[in-house]
Motif scaffolding. Structure first.
Motif, mmCIF file in Angstrom:
data_model
loop_
_atom_site.group_PDB
_atom_site.id
_atom_site.type_symbol
_atom_site.label_atom_id
_atom_site.label_comp_id
_atom_site.label_asym_id
_atom_site.label_seq_id
_atom_site.Cartn_x
_atom_site.Cartn_y
_atom_site.Cartn_z
ATOM 1 N N ALA A 364 44.154 -12.386 -0.067
ATOM 2 C CA ALA A 364 44.352 -13.812 0.566
ATOM 3 C C ALA A 364 44.286 -14.849 -0.763
ATOM 4 C CB ALA A 364 43.210 -13.910 1.556
ATOM 5 N N VAL A 365 43.677 -14.208 -1.958
ATOM 6 C CA VAL A 365 43.687 -15.217 -3.060
ATOM 7 C C VAL A 365 44.940 -16.140 -3.138
ATOM 8 C CG1 VAL A 365 44.870 -13.457 -4.676
ATOM 9 C CG2 VAL A 365 43.394 -15.426 -5.514
ATOM 10 N N VAL A 366 46.273 -15.691 -2.690
ATOM 11 C CA VAL A 366 47.469 -16.583 -2.584
ATOM 12 C C VAL A 366 47.439 -17.622 -1.784
ATOM 13 C CG1 VAL A 366 48.709 -14.587 -3.694
ATOM 14 C CG2 VAL A 366 48.747 -14.980 -1.377
ATOM 15 N N LEU A 367 46.861 -17.470 -0.656
ATOM 16 C CA LEU A 367 47.030 -18.354 0.652
ATOM 17 C C LEU A 367 46.504 -19.667 0.390
ATOM 18 C CD1 LEU A 367 45.764 -15.897 3.655
ATOM 19 C CD2 LEU A 367 48.175 -16.576 2.776
ATOM 20 N N PRO A 368 45.530 -20.133 -0.342
ATOM 21 C CA PRO A 368 45.130 -21.384 -0.615
ATOM 22 C C PRO A 368 46.259 -22.304 -1.568
ATOM 23 C CG PRO A 368 43.102 -20.273 -0.637
ATOM 24 C CD PRO A 368 44.275 -19.383 -0.748
#
Length: 460
Positions: A364-368
């Motif tokens: 999820a690091v890419v989501l923001p």
């Protein structure tokens, strides 16, 4: 290819690449302040260790961010000379304020932050950490103010005529507090906090899965989770405020964001859909009248649509704006769901036994980052065909002497350099993550590692 298209593509590419790093710096700065504050309050070495670790990663993001940001200032002069002359007094004052109040503060304390460990007292070092964080926050203020003035100009008058016209400040504070600046600033800040916290969550979730630095990672994960939960929920509020602001001051942009065509009619609030620009229709799943309810608390309230504007004054690529906006919203809701799910398992006392959830946080690091990028695409594409809304068209803002071949050549060069910088960033980041917060032989983490191994094997 047309010089305007190339110039816009070049600036979009450089700013999109640059915008990977400042949000990380701002978000990591906040967490570093919290971690070091906990160290001062509790005296526990683990908080100092995690702060030292993330300081090293902060330095990497800060350095790449500065290097990639300089290019954009030169592009104003080379590709957008008419724009630079038109907004020079406005933009110049904001950039000067950034240099005086933000960059000087941030860079002044950065040396103490990076090299002051064991050289200054813990309290002085903490002050330096706070100073660097505030500097990054102030930098975001002035850049957002400058961009917001382009969206909703205020506090100015126009001198000169025709292509020699330019905007001059008549009220500095009206320029700073223009109708969109504070709503957009809060949205930008929170997006940055989420980018930084999800990087911390991703790295420490990875350590926990691998059974490394378990005690430290549990504490760091919980700190970041609290921050991420608070700000993912807060982003709902700031997002709503921004939509209200856009509806009042940039109705054509809001109409594009929701694919609303009728000049004045109730409008659906879409969850997902597709805009057909040729037939001027939108098909999808939405709440009938939901846009009017969001703006006026009335499902039957008429909303201004794209057909109320001449075609020349409508945003370009309506479907792209629609999709970018809705992807951003979907990611925001996903971050809320993910953080609340983690809080639920934390409350149940089983957070670190949910191996699948830890893997989700790793990815999820890419989501923001994606949400931040798509949000900027929505804001900038939705402003078209104006570079300064209602005052200066993008087509009129170009330099008169620059050629398409010159812009294309520099675009290719920047692309190659930025690919190299991204590769270097990923390599160095991965190297720092693999090295970890400390030498594992220094601290006996074996009991905790054995517990995590049992979790991974399904024994717990």
């Amino acid at each position: 290819m047309d010089v305007e298209v190339l110039a816009r593509l070049q600036f979009a590419f450089t700013i999109a690449f640059h915008y990977i790093y400042p949000p990380l710096s701002i978000g990591l700065g906040l967490l570093m302040v919290i971690m070091e504050g906990l160290y001062l309050r509790t005296g526990k070495k683990v908080y100092e260790t995690m702060c030292r670790f993330w300081t090293r990663i902060f330095a990497l993001t800060f350095g790449i961010g500065v290097a990639t940001g300089i290019v954009m200032e030169f592009e104003f002069g080379t590709n957008w000379a008419t724009y630079s002359r038109y907004v020079g007094d406005i933009f110049g004052s904001a950039l000067a304020a950034e240099g005086i109040f933000a960059f000087a503060l941030e860079s002044g304390f950065l040396g103490v932050l990076l090299f002051g460990w064991n050289r200054v007292s813990s309290r002085v070092h903490f002050i330096a950490t706070v100073g660097v964080f505030l500097g990054s926050m102030f930098s975001a203020i002035w850049i957002t103010v400058a961009n917001s003035w382009m969206q909703t100009p205020a506090g100015y008058h126009i001198v000169g005529e025709g292509m020699e016209a330019r905007a001059e400040i008549v009220d500095f504070w009206a320029m700073v507090f223009n109708p969109s600046s504070m709503d957009r600033l809060s949205h930008v800040w929170i997006g940055a906090f989420l980018a930084g916290t999800f990087l911390v969550l991703s790295v420490h979730a990875y350590y926990l899965i691998r059974g490394r630095y378990v005690d430290l990672s549990r504490k760091a994960f919980k700190i970041a989770l609290v921050v991420a939960t608070v700000f993912s929920l807060s982003q709902l509020f700031t997002g709503h405020r921004n939509a209200d602001m856009v509806g009042e001051h940039q109705p054509a942009k809001l109409a594009a964001m929701e694919g609303h065509w009728e000049a004045s009619a109730p409008a659906d609030l879409y969850v997902l859909g597709w805009v057909d620009e040729e037939t001027e229709t939108t098909a999808g799943l939405g709440v009938p009248g939901g846009l009017g309810f969001m703006l006026e608390q009335d499902f039957d309230a008429p909303v201004t649509g794209l057909q109320a504007f001449p075609e020349a004054d409508r945003p370009e690529r309506i479907n792209a704006i629609f999709q970018f906006y809705h992807i951003m919203v979907a990611i925001g809701m996903a971050l809320i769901g993910l953080t609340l799910a983690a809080c639920y398992f934390w409350w149940r006392g089983t957070l670190f036994k949910q191996r699948w959830l830890l893997w989700v946080f790793v990815l999820a690091v890419v989501l923001p980052q994606l949400a931040n990028q798509f949000g900027w695409y929505t804001a900038e594409m939705g402003r078209q065909p104006w570079v300064v809304y209602g005052l200066l068209r993008t087509s009129d803002a170009l330099s008169n002497t620059v050629t398409a071949n010159q812009v294309l050549f520099s675009l290719i060069g920047f692309t190659l350099i930025y690919i190299l910088l991204l590769t270097l960033f990923i390599y160095l980041l991965n190297k720092k993550i693999k090295k970890g917060p400390y030498d594992e032989s220094e601290i006996d983490d074996r009991p905790l590692q054995e517990e995590m191994a049992r979790v991974a094997g399904g024994e717990i």
